[in-house]
Enzyme design. Sequence first.
Site, PDB file in Angstrom:
ATOM      1  NE  ARG A 278     -59.410 103.399 -70.260  1.00 11.22           N
ATOM      2  CZ  ARG A 278     -60.518 104.014 -70.658  1.00 11.22           C
ATOM      3  NH1 ARG A 278     -61.263 104.885 -70.267  1.00 11.22           N
ATOM      4  NH2 ARG A 278     -61.221 103.782 -71.815  1.00 11.22           N
TER       5      ARG A 278
ATOM      6  CE1 TYR B 268     -38.582 106.649 -56.756  1.00  9.75           C
ATOM      7  CE2 TYR B 268     -40.025 107.580 -58.331  1.00  9.75           C
ATOM      8  CZ  TYR B 268     -39.270 106.790 -57.927  1.00  9.75           C
ATOM      9  OH  TYR B 268     -38.992 105.495 -58.896  1.00  9.75           O
TER      10      TYR B 268
ATOM     11  CG  ASP C  80     -44.440 109.905 -51.641  1.00 13.24           C
ATOM     12  OD1 ASP C  80     -44.636 108.977 -51.142  1.00 13.24           O
ATOM     13  OD2 ASP C  80     -43.924 109.770 -52.751  1.00 13.24           O
TER      14      ASP C  80
ATOM     15  CE  LYS D 169     -40.564 101.545 -54.828  1.00 11.43           C
ATOM     16  NZ  LYS D 169     -40.514 103.262 -54.972  1.00 11.43           N
TER      17      LYS D 169
HETATM   18  C1  LIG Z   1     -41.078 104.288 -55.675  1.00 14.60           C
HETATM   19  C2  LIG Z   1     -41.467 105.440 -55.247  1.00 14.60           C
HETATM   20  C3  LIG Z   1     -42.367 106.437 -56.156  1.00 14.60           C
HETATM   21  C4  LIG Z   1     -42.724 105.834 -57.385  1.00 14.60           C
HETATM   22  O1  LIG Z   1     -43.501 104.602 -57.350  1.00 14.60           O
HETATM   23  P1  LIG Z   1     -43.434 103.694 -58.669  1.00 14.60           P
HETATM   24  O2  LIG Z   1     -44.268 102.498 -57.973  1.00 14.60           O
HETATM   25  O3  LIG Z   1     -42.203 103.211 -58.951  1.00 14.60           O
HETATM   26  O4  LIG Z   1     -44.060 104.367 -59.563  1.00 14.60           O
HETATM   27  C5  LIG Z   1     -42.807 107.372 -55.474  1.00 14.60           C
HETATM   28  N1  LIG Z   1     -42.398 108.096 -54.296  1.00 14.60           N
HETATM   29  C6  LIG Z   1     -41.725 107.361 -53.563  1.00 14.60           C
HETATM   30  C7  LIG Z   1     -41.206 108.140 -52.339  1.00 14.60           C
HETATM   31  C8  LIG Z   1     -40.912 106.102 -53.899  1.00 14.60           C
HETATM   32  O5  LIG Z   1     -39.974 105.688 -53.220  1.00 14.60           O
END
Ligand SMILES: *Cc1c(COP(=O)(O)O)cnc(C)c1O
Length: 396
Positions: free
Chosen positions: A55, A108, A180, A205
């Site tokens: 952790r 998101y 983000d 992603k």
């Molecule tokens: C998918 C996504 C998230 C969340 O990510 P996870 O890995 O699914 O928790 C946050 N912001 C954006 C823009 C995303 O496409």
Amino acid sequence: MKKLETMLIHQGNQYNTTKAVASPIFQTSTYLADTDLSAYIEAATATKHPEFYHRHGNPTNSQVAEIIAKLEQTEDALVLATGMAAISTAILAVVKAGDHIVAQHAHYSGTTLFLKEFLSDYGVEVTHIDQTDNQAFESAIRPNTKLIYVETPSNPNLDITDLTFVAALGKKHGITTMADNTFASPINQRPAAYGIDVVLHSATKYLGGHSDLTAGVVCGSQEYIERVWRRSLVLGASLSPFDSWLLLRGLKTLALRVRQINENALALAKWLEQSTLIKKVRYVGLPNHPQYALARKQMQGFTGMLCIEVEGQNEEQEYQRAQIILSKLQVFINAASLGGVESLIVHPASMWGSHHSSTQKQTSGITRGMLRISVGIEHIDDLIADFQQAFEHIQK
Ligand SMILES: *Cc1c(COP(=O)(O)O)cnc(C)c1O
């Protein structure tokens, strides 16, 4: 400083203390401790110690974090189990009860839930504004505003936030700014270069890029990352050694993948724009995008994300046709997520049916005839041919 492509391959290699060229997976929860007790205490309290207890850290997590911090041009970074773990932990390291956040209408879906439902239960207020209106950010600021939270390009409508403006506004009022950067990836956009304090990613992603892991990253100053790390110790969403290793492997080809994806997406967007069955193509790399000039100013590439609106006599027919296209496509896979090597497509109005009310959908621009596409690295001829054959099922 080395170029980005070289850093993707070699940065942080000091965390591989073996002779193996490919870093091994450190599949362990704990590490042999030093018998010297003062050294033990130091390891137990050091931020992100890579060899104490999982952790706290892991060598691969440290290596991945170092690479991404370099890409995003921040002092430090912390990797976590998912993008949502990164987003929630990062925000909870800035705000407390009584504080106020300025955020966008479009985020998101998980972020929207966190801002709208979770934080209000803990006494944090959030004002949501139109991200395309710089003045709206300024007008929403209150004496207790502690955070401006942005996402650009935003999900799913691909609106752009003016990063230089938001960063300067934050600096002027002593407010933390957070972006983000998932949709853009650091190959196409580096928010910290414009003065944004904290950069976030769902590494699930583009950074991972193969639809085989979940991970998240928080990038920022060393002092801030230390605070996030302390929160993460109790919130507990540490990235598993195997997912971290997959992320390290995926990162090596990030520049190659994203460039091919940018190229494919532009070609597909141009082709779709010519089709009489498509009412609107929303892509930040097309000159008809309302914020094309801003996109060109702050992005080096335009990503693989695009939205199309199917043409029809009325909303019902548009919806029917979107369904037909979705079901007839063979190369594009109907699946949530984005940023992988394979092309994906989703129907946002259905996907967010449970999260968003109909007014929320309207303010974030989601229509029933809309399809969101994440372009992959397949051959562009096959991607275009796939749409062509799907469209043939409508004309009859
Ligand atoms: C998918 C996504 C998230 C969340 O990510 P996870 O890995 O699914 O928790 C946050 N912001 C954006 C823009 C995303 O496409």
